[in-house]
Design a protein around this motif. Structure first.
Motif, PDB file in Angstrom:
ATOM      1  N   GLY A   1     -15.218 -16.725  31.620  1.00 15.72           N
ATOM      2  CA  GLY A   1     -13.809 -17.263  31.744  1.00 15.72           C
ATOM      3  C   GLY A   1     -12.688 -16.106  32.301  1.00 15.72           C
ATOM      4  N   ARG A   2     -11.982 -16.628  32.679  1.00 18.30           N
ATOM      5  CA  ARG A   2     -10.647 -15.774  33.473  1.00 18.30           C
ATOM      6  C   ARG A   2      -9.214 -16.050  33.045  1.00 18.30           C
ATOM      7  N   ARG A   3      -8.192 -15.063  33.470  1.00 14.30           N
ATOM      8  CA  ARG A   3      -7.142 -15.467  33.099  1.00 14.30           C
ATOM      9  C   ARG A   3      -6.349 -15.774  34.575  1.00 14.30           C
TER      10      ARG A   3
ATOM     11  N   LEU B   1     -16.623   1.547  40.030  1.00 11.98           N
ATOM     12  CA  LEU B   1     -17.642   1.450  38.923  1.00 11.98           C
ATOM     13  C   LEU B   1     -18.904   0.826  39.206  1.00 11.98           C
ATOM     14  N   ARG B   2     -18.592  -0.367  39.948  1.00  8.78           N
ATOM     15  CA  ARG B   2     -19.838  -1.351  40.279  1.00  8.78           C
ATOM     16  C   ARG B   2     -20.766  -0.714  41.295  1.00  8.78           C
ATOM     17  N   ASN B   3     -20.151  -0.028  42.423  1.00  8.92           N
ATOM     18  CA  ASN B   3     -20.935   0.611  43.531  1.00  8.92           C
ATOM     19  C   ASN B   3     -21.843   1.657  42.797  1.00  8.92           C
TER      20      ASN B   3
ATOM     21  N   PRO C   1     -17.762 -11.404  43.169  1.00  3.60           N
ATOM     22  CA  PRO C   1     -17.542  -9.746  42.716  1.00  3.60           C
ATOM     23  C   PRO C   1     -18.155  -9.575  41.209  1.00  3.60           C
ATOM     24  N   HIS C   2     -18.318 -10.173  40.370  1.00  6.56           N
ATOM     25  CA  HIS C   2     -19.038 -10.058  39.049  1.00  6.56           C
ATOM     26  C   HIS C   2     -20.309 -10.409  38.931  1.00  6.56           C
ATOM     27  N   PHE C   3     -20.997 -10.737  40.108  1.00  4.60           N
ATOM     28  CA  PHE C   3     -22.441 -11.208  40.030  1.00  4.60           C
ATOM     29  C   PHE C   3     -22.949 -10.436  39.240  1.00  4.60           C
ATOM     30  N   CYS C   4     -23.956 -11.037  38.405  1.00  4.78           N
ATOM     31  CA  CYS C   4     -24.817 -10.097  37.416  1.00  4.78           C
ATOM     32  C   CYS C   4     -25.809  -8.807  37.951  1.00  4.78           C
ATOM     33  N   PRO C   5     -25.250  -7.758  37.804  1.00  4.16           N
ATOM     34  CA  PRO C   5     -26.278  -6.646  38.398  1.00  4.16           C
ATOM     35  C   PRO C   5     -27.680  -6.653  37.823  1.00  4.16           C
TER      36      PRO C   5
END
Ligand code: HEM
Length: 406
Positions: free
Chosen positions: A295-297, A103-105, A351-355
């Motif tokens: 946050g994360r789990r 999805l990110r790509n 990996p979740h750096f703001c697009p």
């Protein structure tokens, strides 16, 4: 005046973040030095405990690792403590693993600087016009009259939202996320969220038949391994762009303006060209840290800073502390528009750096350039009204008087 300490600060309570900025900076200094990997519990309230990371290096360590720390149970305290996010596995921000990469790509293609060029040109033109009319008026509410009109219009351009729907969408996004004023209603937020999703489902159906040059058309017409995105993936990701990109950018601009008024010597450095707009943007982002935490789990037992985080625990990463960490930033509580290097985590990391970082930066840059060109002096003209949130930090109203640069 109450002083916020590591022992007494309730990070689940939006009231905590209404304390004066200096007190919050001091609170985070306390966390970093006394208990950098802290187990937070709220006495007398049925709120589950969670870890609080306040040092830059620990925050980075978790941001970069989406195998041992997942976003799929939510990525902010509110959803993590409620036990999950209903968009998990379908919306970028709360998806991990292979589907996240796929999805990110696809999203990154739609967000490539080349694709964004016309959108950024619109940002510059709009921002310049809004700042010019604010200067002509002399007095304005910088939040309502200037900043509010920039990010949402930008996202609407990006997604291809028709002009006639934009005011209604702004109203819905405000209700859905910001809880701007104390006492705002949780039920209203849920209704607004559902209305937003419904709106994008309808617009997606239109674009599927008649694609244009916008992100929604990319989402509706692209395939991953030969399969189109599901209806839910499309609408959740539109929602994610609108929610992720509106308030964060808006609050950065408003708090950036406020910081410039509070630091006239920095305003003069910007105005004279002694510091570049690009550098100033980074310091505004560090200083403001509009998204205070993510946050994360925890997926498997892991040790951080000598403490054991167990599988299933919730861990929160405080950008508003990491960006003031004295181990990384010299004199962190001084606002220095020329700060170099400036490795803040206002956009997250890994990996979740703001697009949307390119677009967010372009919006703040447009604001600083327009102020530099059109404004001689800016002074406060009434009290700023803070928003009520334990996730976002900033102001919903900022009365200012602007004098013209002539
Ligand atoms: C992710 C901050 C602007 C869309 C993030 C994250 C941060 C952030 C810290 C990481 C979340 C995490 O690790 O869980 C900001 C700030 C902005 C801004 C401070 C403005 C100053 C934007 C804009 C857009 C956007 C303009 C879209 C137009 C997103 C999306 C994600 C995200 C879709 C999820 C990415 C993923 O999980 O892979 N943002 N953002 N953001 N942001 Fe932004």
């Amino acid at each position: 005046m109450t002083t916020l300490t590591v022992e007494c600060a309730d990070l689940t309570d939006p009231h905590t973040f209404l304390a004066p900025d200096a007190e919050l900076v001091e609170m985070w200094r306390g966390f970093r030095s006394a208990s950098p990997v802290h187990w937070h519990e709220v006495e007398g309230r049925a709120v589950p405990g969670f870890w609080v990371l306040s040092r830059h290096r620990d925050v980075m360590e978790v941001y970069r690792d989406n195998k041992r720390f997942t976003s799929e149970s939510g990525n902010v305290l509110a959803t993590l403590l409620e036990g999950g996010d209903s968009a998990a596995g379908r919306m970028l921000a709360v998806t991990d693993g292979q589907r996240h990469s796929e999805l990110r790509n696809l999203m990154l293609k739609a967000f490539a600087p080349r694709m964004l060029e016309p959108v950024v040109a619109g940002v510059r033109e709009r921002t310049d016009r809004l700042v010019r009319s604010a200067v002509e008026a002399g007095d304005c509410d910088f939040a309502r009259d200037v900043a509010e009109h920039i990010p949402m219009a930008t996202i609407a351009d990006l997604l291809g939202v028709p002009a006639g729907d934009r005011d209604e969408l702004l109203d819905l996004t405000k209700k859905a996320l910001s809880a701007e004023d104390e006492g705002s209603c949780a039920d209203e937020a849920i209704v607004a969220r559902n209305e937003l999703l419904f709106y994008f489902a309808e617009l997606a159906a239109v674009r599927r038949k008649d694609p244009r040059d916008d992100v929604l058309s990319v989402l509706t017409t692209s395939t991953i391994n030969g399969e189109p995105l599901t209806e839910q993936e499309i609408i959740f990701n539109c929602y994610s762009i609108i929610i992720g990109g509106d308030e964060t950018s808006r609050l950065s601009m408003i708090s950036g303006m406020r910081a410039l008024m509070e630091h006239p010597e920095q305003w003069r450095r910007l105005k004279s060209g002694e510091v570049t707009v690009e550098k100033a943007v980074e310091e505004v982002l560090r200083w403001v840290s509009p998204a205070m935490h993510f946050g994360r789990r925890v997926r498997e037992d892991v040790e951080i800073g000598g403490r054991l985080l167990r599988a299933g625990d919730v861990v929160t990463l405080w950008n508003s502390s990491a960006n003031y960490d004295e181990d990384l930033f010299a004199d962190p509580s001084s606002f220095d528009l020329g700060r170099t290097p400036n490795r803040h985590v206002a956009f997250g990391y890994g990996p979740h750096f703001c697009p949307g970082a390119y677009l967010g930066r372009a919006e703040i840059a447009a604001m600083l350039s327009a102020l530099r060109t059109h404004v001689a002096e800016a002074v406060p003209n009434g009290p700023a009204r803070p928003i009520h949130s334990n996730f976002l930090h900033g102001y919903s109203s900022l009365p200012v008087s602007l004098s013209s640069a002539g």
